[in-house]
Structure formats: C-alpha cells, structure tokens
Motif scaffolding. Structure first.
Motif, PDB file in Angstrom:
ATOM      1  N   MET A  46      48.946   7.011  64.839  1.00 35.75           N
ATOM      2  CA  MET A  46      48.546   6.979  63.534  1.00 35.75           C
ATOM      3  C   MET A  46      48.835   8.198  62.707  1.00 35.75           C
ATOM      4  N   MET A  47      48.683   9.405  63.468  1.00 34.69           N
ATOM      5  CA  MET A  47      49.216  10.464  62.735  1.00 34.69           C
ATOM      6  C   MET A  47      50.801  10.621  62.034  1.00 34.69           C
ATOM      7  N   ALA A  48      51.732   9.861  63.142  1.00 34.95           N
ATOM      8  CA  ALA A  48      53.076   9.943  62.706  1.00 34.95           C
ATOM      9  C   ALA A  48      53.054   8.697  61.249  1.00 34.95           C
ATOM     10  N   VAL A  49      52.418   7.645  61.494  1.00 31.94           N
ATOM     11  CA  VAL A  49      52.554   6.779  60.347  1.00 31.94           C
ATOM     12  C   VAL A  49      51.663   7.105  59.056  1.00 31.94           C
ATOM     13  N   SER A  50      50.687   7.998  59.216  1.00 38.07           N
ATOM     14  CA  SER A  50      49.828   8.451  58.040  1.00 38.07           C
ATOM     15  C   SER A  50      50.728   9.626  57.471  1.00 38.07           C
ATOM     16  N   GLU A  51      51.179  10.640  58.310  1.00 36.19           N
ATOM     17  CA  GLU A  51      51.919  11.472  57.516  1.00 36.19           C
ATOM     18  C   GLU A  51      53.232  11.218  56.850  1.00 36.19           C
ATOM     19  N   THR A  53      53.525   8.041  55.172  1.00 35.06           N
ATOM     20  CA  THR A  53      53.084   7.106  54.039  1.00 35.06           C
ATOM     21  C   THR A  53      52.351   7.678  52.962  1.00 35.06           C
ATOM     22  N   PRO A  54      52.462   7.218  51.737  1.00 34.87           N
ATOM     23  CA  PRO A  54      51.885   7.694  50.871  1.00 34.87           C
ATOM     24  C   PRO A  54      50.255   7.559  50.883  1.00 34.87           C
ATOM     25  N   GLY A  55      49.519   8.385  50.364  1.00 33.44           N
ATOM     26  CA  GLY A  55      48.095   8.667  50.451  1.00 33.44           C
ATOM     27  C   GLY A  55      47.437   9.615  51.415  1.00 33.44           C
ATOM     28  N   PRO A  56      46.223  10.018  51.224  1.00 37.48           N
ATOM     29  CA  PRO A  56      45.828  10.988  52.186  1.00 37.48           C
ATOM     30  C   PRO A  56      45.592  10.593  53.485  1.00 37.48           C
ATOM     31  N   ILE A  57      45.815  11.603  54.518  1.00 36.06           N
ATOM     32  CA  ILE A  57      45.898  11.116  55.670  1.00 36.06           C
ATOM     33  C   ILE A  57      44.638  10.585  56.456  1.00 36.06           C
ATOM     34  N   GLY A  58      43.721  11.229  56.225  1.00 36.54           N
ATOM     35  CA  GLY A  58      42.317  11.035  56.571  1.00 36.54           C
ATOM     36  C   GLY A  58      41.995   9.474  55.941  1.00 36.54           C
ATOM     37  N   VAL A  59      42.445   9.099  54.909  1.00 34.14           N
ATOM     38  CA  VAL A  59      42.031   7.527  54.641  1.00 34.14           C
ATOM     39  C   VAL A  59      42.996   6.705  55.173  1.00 34.14           C
ATOM     40  N   ASN A  60      44.393   7.148  55.507  1.00 35.20           N
ATOM     41  CA  ASN A  60      45.167   6.247  56.251  1.00 35.20           C
ATOM     42  C   ASN A  60      44.745   5.917  57.489  1.00 35.20           C
ATOM     43  N   MET A  61      44.148   7.194  57.873  1.00 36.32           N
ATOM     44  CA  MET A  61      43.862   6.861  59.453  1.00 36.32           C
ATOM     45  C   MET A  61      42.565   6.032  59.596  1.00 36.32           C
ATOM     46  N   ALA A  62      41.627   6.310  58.596  1.00 37.75           N
ATOM     47  CA  ALA A  62      40.492   5.524  58.538  1.00 37.75           C
ATOM     48  C   ALA A  62      40.664   3.911  58.380  1.00 37.75           C
ATOM     49  N   THR A  63      41.634   3.583  57.476  1.00 37.67           N
ATOM     50  CA  THR A  63      42.302   2.546  57.456  1.00 37.67           C
ATOM     51  C   THR A  63      42.870   1.850  58.549  1.00 37.67           C
ATOM     52  N   TYR A  64      43.606   2.388  59.367  1.00 33.33           N
ATOM     53  CA  TYR A  64      44.374   2.088  60.400  1.00 33.33           C
ATOM     54  C   TYR A  64      43.273   1.809  61.690  1.00 33.33           C
ATOM     55  N   SER A  65      42.368   2.925  61.663  1.00 28.51           N
ATOM     56  CA  SER A  65      41.284   2.664  62.936  1.00 28.51           C
ATOM     57  C   SER A  65      40.512   1.347  62.618  1.00 28.51           C
ATOM     58  N   GLY A  66      40.120   1.116  61.285  1.00 25.92           N
ATOM     59  CA  GLY A  66      39.414   0.018  61.052  1.00 25.92           C
ATOM     60  C   GLY A  66      39.968  -1.323  61.242  1.00 25.92           C
ATOM     61  N   PHE A  67      41.289  -1.316  60.964  1.00 29.30           N
ATOM     62  CA  PHE A  67      42.246  -2.552  60.984  1.00 29.30           C
ATOM     63  C   PHE A  67      42.217  -2.736  62.460  1.00 29.30           C
ATOM     64  N   LEU A 169      67.586  24.284  53.591  1.00 33.97           N
ATOM     65  CA  LEU A 169      66.731  23.210  54.184  1.00 33.97           C
ATOM     66  C   LEU A 169      65.351  23.070  53.746  1.00 33.97           C
ATOM     67  N   LYS A 170      64.431  24.156  53.449  1.00 37.25           N
ATOM     68  CA  LYS A 170      63.145  24.031  52.967  1.00 37.25           C
ATOM     69  C   LYS A 170      63.231  23.166  51.880  1.00 37.25           C
ATOM     70  N   LYS A 171      64.032  22.999  51.034  1.00 27.95           N
ATOM     71  CA  LYS A 171      64.253  22.256  49.928  1.00 27.95           C
ATOM     72  C   LYS A 171      64.278  20.926  49.852  1.00 27.95           C
ATOM     73  N   LEU A 172      64.631  20.563  51.359  1.00 30.46           N
ATOM     74  CA  LEU A 172      64.721  18.959  51.669  1.00 30.46           C
ATOM     75  C   LEU A 172      63.179  18.340  51.531  1.00 30.46           C
ATOM     76  N   HIS A 173      63.066  16.964  51.340  1.00 32.08           N
ATOM     77  CA  HIS A 173      61.868  16.319  51.454  1.00 32.08           C
ATOM     78  C   HIS A 173      61.392  16.300  52.896  1.00 32.08           C
ATOM     79  N   PRO A 174      60.358  16.590  53.351  1.00 33.57           N
ATOM     80  CA  PRO A 174      59.826  16.151  54.689  1.00 33.57           C
ATOM     81  C   PRO A 174      60.310  14.819  55.272  1.00 33.57           C
ATOM     82  N   ILE A 175      60.171  13.666  54.414  1.00 29.39           N
ATOM     83  CA  ILE A 175      60.511  12.433  55.032  1.00 29.39           C
ATOM     84  C   ILE A 175      61.806  12.501  55.563  1.00 29.39           C
ATOM     85  N   LEU A 176      62.902  13.257  55.211  1.00 28.04           N
ATOM     86  CA  LEU A 176      64.300  13.543  55.738  1.00 28.04           C
ATOM     87  C   LEU A 176      63.979  13.799  57.373  1.00 28.04           C
TER      88      LEU A 176
END
Length: 193
Positions: A46-51, A53-67, A169-176
């Motif tokens: 969940m941490m990997a997916v939440s980090e 994907t767009p949106g707040p990590i806590g909300v993403n994790m609550a949504t994933y857990s609830g699902f 490399l600090k300027k690169l987006h974390p998604i990379l």
C-alpha cells in the motif's frame, strides 16, 4: 459490523495521526496486527502504491484497506472515518487560530508536537525498512542481523539514496525513481535472483 469497525479504527487513526499521511503508518501497523484484512506485507505494498499515486497517502491507504476488507463500501467508510476527524478539528481550529496564534501556550504545543511527529515518521520508516530490506529480521546477534539482510534490495536502496542526492538528479520527478525501482524489481524477479 465490518463497516463500524472500519469507520471506528480509521476515525482513531485520523484523530491521532498528527503530521500528515506518513504519521498514519504506525497506527496502520497496529491495525495489521489486529485484523486479518490487513497484513504487514499488504501495508508495504500500500505504501508503494500510495506514494506513487495522486492524493494524500493516508487517504489512499485508508481507501485501499477499506477495499481489501469490504470492497467499495468498505473503501468509502474507511476513507470517511479517516478524514472526518481532520475536518472537525480544522473547523474548530480555524475558528480560534487568529485569536490565539501568538499565544505562548499554543506556540509551545506546536513546538512539542513537531518532535513527536518526527518520531512517528521515523518509526514508520524503520517498520517499512524491516519488511523491505530484511527477510525474517532477528536481533539474536550481529551475524543473524546481517544474515537476514536481503542484499539486492539493500543495494537498490543504497543506489537510490545516492542518486537522489546528486545535485542534477534532485530536479527529477520522484516518479522516475519509483518507475526505475519497479523495472529493477521486475527484472530481478524475472531472472530469479
């Protein structure tokens, strides 16, 4: 009953996880020990997916857990449980903050909360590292500690720590970096290392 449990547990997480999404992780690890619908491995996934994907990590994790616990209705109930305390608290604070923002007691409270939040985030990082970098961690001795290290993932961790601290490399987006790590994981899994 599952919906009431989801709402109540995530309401508690939302109420006491001061400091943002990363501060929810220790509370979620506690839930992973209590309920069968959430395991430590699922939490790291969940941490990997939440980090990544767009949106707040806590909300993403609550949504994933609830699902995971009860499908779409469970995701909605868990997410509402998590965000409702913040909504209530912020509504109350917004009403009084301008009047008390320079109060020494309020400034002192915020000064005390900062180290606590840092500690919660550090504890979350350690919990994630145990699952991601160790296979059956044991502190029986130095040999057992190093024997439980998963060296390929430790090498990837070290590589990313170095790469993300190189100035250009600090300027690169974390998604990379996340995408690079996913490709490395796929390759390592495919060749069976």
């Amino acid at each position: 009953m599952i919906f009431l449990t989801l709402f109540f547990e995530f309401f508690k997480v939302g109420l006491f996880a001061v400091g943002g999404g990363l501060a929810t992780i220790p509370f979620l690890y506690e839930l992973a020990g209590k309920y069968p619908w959430l395991t430590e491995e699922m939490l790291v996934d969940m941490m990997a997916v939440s980090e990544s994907t767009p949106g707040p990590i806590g909300v993403n994790m609550a949504t994933y857990s609830g699902f995971a616990a009860a499908g779409v209705p469970g995701a909605i109930v868990a997410t509402l449980g998590l965000v409702l305390p913040s909504f209530i608290v912020i509504s109350i604070i917004a009403r009084f903050i301008s009047k008390y923002k320079n109060n020494p007691l309020v400034e002192g409270a915020f000064s005390g909360i900062r180290p606590a939040v840092s500690g919660l985030i550090a504890a979350s990082g350690w919990s994630m590292m145990k699952v991601a970098l160790f296979s059956g961690i044991s502190f029986a001795g130095v040999g057992a500690f190093f024997g439980s290290l998963d060296w390929k993932w430790l090498a990837l961790f070290a590589l990313l720590m170095v790469l993300t601290n190189i100035k250009p490399l600090k300027k690169l987006h974390p998604i990379l970096f996340i995408a690079f790590s996913a490709v490395v994981g796929i390759v390592i899994g495919a060749i069976g290392l």
